[in-house]
Design an enzyme around this catalytic site. Structure first.
Site, PDB file in Angstrom:
ATOM      1  N   SER A  14       0.603  -1.010  -0.469  1.00  0.00           N
ATOM      2  CA  SER A  14       0.140   0.366  -0.225  1.00  0.00           C
ATOM      3  C   SER A  14       1.158   0.823  -0.140  1.00  0.00           C
ATOM      4  CB  SER A  14      -0.929  -0.127   1.438  1.00  0.00           C
ATOM      5  OG  SER A  14      -1.670  -1.421   0.596  1.00  0.00           O
ATOM      6  N   ARG A  37      -0.184   8.143   5.722  1.00  0.00           N
ATOM      7  CA  ARG A  37      -1.258   6.748   6.870  1.00  0.00           C
ATOM      8  C   ARG A  37      -2.361   7.875   6.619  1.00  0.00           C
ATOM      9  NH1 ARG A  37       0.260   1.897   9.292  1.00  0.00           N
ATOM     10  NH2 ARG A  37       2.403   2.069   9.518  1.00  0.00           N
ATOM     11  N   HIS A  40      -3.972   6.399   3.548  1.00  0.00           N
ATOM     12  CA  HIS A  40      -3.918   4.818   3.413  1.00  0.00           C
ATOM     13  C   HIS A  40      -5.159   4.543   3.275  1.00  0.00           C
ATOM     14  CE1 HIS A  40      -3.317   1.045   5.330  1.00  0.00           C
ATOM     15  NE2 HIS A  40      -3.209   0.572   3.893  1.00  0.00           N
TER      16      HIS A  40
END
Length: 208
Positions: A14, A37, A40
């Site tokens: 990812s 983050r 994601h």
């Protein structure tokens, strides 16, 4: 089709997919981790255009978390999403009072939201703490008011409430007037997963 099933491999892949979206933003390594983050958690690379990180935010967050500061949240979903075991390694705890009956009573009596009542109840405890607000614009506005009317100064405000009523305005207020470092996303985007992901990005940078 063959799917990746190992959790660490999924995360690593990812981050590889996300990396090209950030390559032209001139971000340092730590900012890249926060951006990654958030993207994601949202599954949305367009977040790269609306994330705003105060120049002192990451350092302030890391220093405070490493020193064992507590985290105060607006809703349980944020609290649940934060890696509390990782936080506890440094002596910190996560707090949320949105479901407390005492807060519900105070909110009804004052004609305000429970999120606002919870921030008022936290009061002085917010000083030097990390705030993670992912759902309630009214919580963020209340924190701004508390800072305006007192000497309470959180170490870092992660203010990313989501929605169409007050969310964008509350984040604009944070972005333009906050006396303390912040992490936010402009506009209607945001949410509890974004708040938790921002906190976790900082926690994962820390080494015990």
């Amino acid at each position: 089709m063959e799917f990746i099933t190992e959790p660490h491999a999924i995360e690593a892949r990812s981050m590889e997919i996300i990396a090209p979206y950030l390559s032209r933003l001139n971000l340092d390594e730590k900012a890249i981790k926060v951006y990654s983050r958030i993207i994601h958690a949202a599954g949305d690379p367009d977040y790269k255009d609306v994330i705003r990180i105060h120049p002192a935010a990451i350092a302030a967050g890391l220093n405070s978390l490493k020193s064992g500061c507590d985290i105060y949240c607006d809703v349980e979903m944020v609290r649940t999403g934060i890696n509390r075991r990782r936080l506890a390694e440094f002596g910190g705890q996560v707090h949320c009072m949105i479901g407390d009956e005492k807060i519900a009573v105070k909110a009804r009596e004052s004609g305000i939201t429970r999120a606002m009542a919870a921030m008022r109840e936290f009061g002085q405890k917010l000083d030097g703490a990390v705030l993670a607000i992912g759902n309630a614009p009214t919580a963020l506005v209340e924190v701004m008011k508390i800072m305006q009317e007192s000497e309470v100064r959180p170490a870092l405000i992660i203010g990313v409430p989501v929605g169409f009523v007050g969310a964008s305005e509350s984040k604009d207020l944070l972005f333009s007037t906050s006396p303390v470092p912040y992490i936010t996303v402009l506009g209607n985007k945001g949410g509890s997963p974004i708040a938790a992901a921002s906190v976790n990005a900082l926690l994962y940078m820390l080494e015990k």
